[in-house]
Motif scaffolding. Sequence first.
Motif, short mmCIF file in Angstrom:
data_model
loop_
_atom_site.label_atom_id
_atom_site.label_comp_id
_atom_site.label_asym_id
_atom_site.label_seq_id
_atom_site.Cartn_x
_atom_site.Cartn_y
_atom_site.Cartn_z
N ILE A 21 84.33 72.16 5.44
CA ILE A 21 83.53 72.89 4.90
C ILE A 21 82.04 72.21 4.88
O ILE A 21 81.01 72.94 4.78
CB ILE A 21 83.95 72.85 3.10
N ILE A 22 82.04 70.92 4.59
CA ILE A 22 80.66 70.24 4.85
C ILE A 22 79.83 70.50 6.14
O ILE A 22 78.77 70.86 6.33
CB ILE A 22 80.83 68.71 4.56
N GLU A 23 80.62 70.49 7.21
CA GLU A 23 80.18 70.74 8.65
C GLU A 23 79.85 72.27 8.71
O GLU A 23 78.80 72.19 9.51
CB GLU A 23 81.47 70.57 9.63
N ARG A 24 80.70 73.03 8.03
CA ARG A 24 80.19 74.39 8.00
C ARG A 24 78.87 74.59 7.37
O ARG A 24 77.99 75.31 7.73
CB ARG A 24 81.28 75.52 7.53
N LEU A 25 78.50 74.03 6.16
CA LEU A 25 77.31 74.28 5.79
C LEU A 25 76.21 73.74 6.32
O LEU A 25 74.91 74.16 6.24
CB LEU A 25 77.52 73.58 4.19
N ASP A 26 76.54 72.60 6.85
CA ASP A 26 75.52 71.70 7.71
C ASP A 26 74.88 72.32 8.98
O ASP A 26 74.19 71.95 9.26
CB ASP A 26 75.77 70.36 7.51
N LEU A 40 74.70 74.52 -2.34
CA LEU A 40 75.30 74.39 -3.47
C LEU A 40 75.92 75.65 -4.14
O LEU A 40 76.79 75.88 -4.59
CB LEU A 40 74.41 73.83 -4.48
N ARG A 41 74.98 76.76 -3.74
CA ARG A 41 75.48 78.14 -3.83
C ARG A 41 76.80 78.81 -3.33
O ARG A 41 77.84 79.19 -3.80
CB ARG A 41 74.31 79.04 -4.25
N ARG A 42 76.78 78.03 -2.03
CA ARG A 42 77.87 78.47 -0.98
C ARG A 42 79.19 77.73 -1.69
O ARG A 42 80.15 78.08 -1.60
CB ARG A 42 77.58 77.96 0.37
N LEU A 43 79.07 76.65 -2.04
CA LEU A 43 79.97 75.67 -2.53
C LEU A 43 80.39 76.56 -3.84
O LEU A 43 81.81 76.65 -4.12
CB LEU A 43 79.36 74.16 -2.77
N TYR A 54 78.55 64.16 -1.29
CA TYR A 54 77.69 65.12 -0.61
C TYR A 54 76.75 66.26 -1.71
O TYR A 54 75.75 66.58 -1.25
CB TYR A 54 78.65 66.08 0.15
N ILE A 55 77.54 66.35 -2.87
CA ILE A 55 76.71 67.11 -4.01
C ILE A 55 75.61 66.49 -4.28
O ILE A 55 74.69 66.94 -4.77
CB ILE A 55 77.91 67.36 -4.84
N THR A 56 75.99 65.16 -4.65
CA THR A 56 74.68 64.23 -5.17
C THR A 56 73.46 64.35 -4.17
O THR A 56 72.43 64.53 -4.77
CB THR A 56 75.18 62.75 -5.27
N ALA A 72 70.66 63.17 -10.51
CA ALA A 72 71.45 63.74 -9.40
C ALA A 72 72.81 63.46 -9.52
O ALA A 72 73.58 64.45 -9.34
CB ALA A 72 70.64 63.24 -8.13
N GLY A 73 73.28 62.05 -9.66
CA GLY A 73 74.54 61.85 -9.63
C GLY A 73 75.31 62.40 -11.08
O GLY A 73 76.55 63.01 -11.01
N ALA A 74 74.76 62.69 -11.90
CA ALA A 74 75.19 63.09 -13.31
C ALA A 74 75.53 64.73 -12.92
O ALA A 74 76.37 65.31 -13.47
CB ALA A 74 74.19 63.12 -14.65
#
Length: 195
Positions: free
Chosen positions: A79-84, A95-98, A142-144, A157-159
């Motif tokens: 998933i991360i590879e596809r987004l990147d 983030l919206r794709r996630l 990744y989300i952070t 960002a972490g929160a």
Amino acid sequence: MPTARTPAKPRESQRLDETHWIEAALDLLAASGIDAVRVEPLARTLGVTKGSFYWHFKDRADLLERMLGAWRRRATARIIERLDQEPDRDAEWRLRRLADLPRDGAKAERGANLELAIRLWAKRDAGAASAIAEIDKQRLDYITQLMRRPDANPEDAGARAFLFYAYLLAEAFLARDTRADYDKVLSVLLNRPVG
């Protein structure tokens, strides 16, 4: 209780490999939990003898370990590879794709069933618990990274990443008619005005 999708049986001209066993086992796990993942039912599902299993795996523990490896690659790394692979897209797009993933139809439902089954399995198995901990860390990191903005406190960002991740899991596990207003939740999590 979710139903298992019927794994694709290999054509007679196609050799049964470990991938077929792993996919059938993941389907069984998603549908019925870890206790249902046994060699004999899998062999019946695939239409082969137990001997085929032992050609590819040392034992059930070997199968379970490889199932977790396959899940880790599919549920996060790919998933991360596809987004990147979309270099012209910004962090908010990613983030919206996630956030769209839990709404992605039958594929998302199977993924949610599988994730829930692995999380339940992790409550009593150290290997599954380790896989969950690794995946949660990788996803949160990744989300952070995506949540970091020059105009915001870096600790925020972490929160916000944790809240966003919790939202994704809730979206995956909640019944369709109890889900939150998608745009409002995303606006709050992305620190945007709610429209």
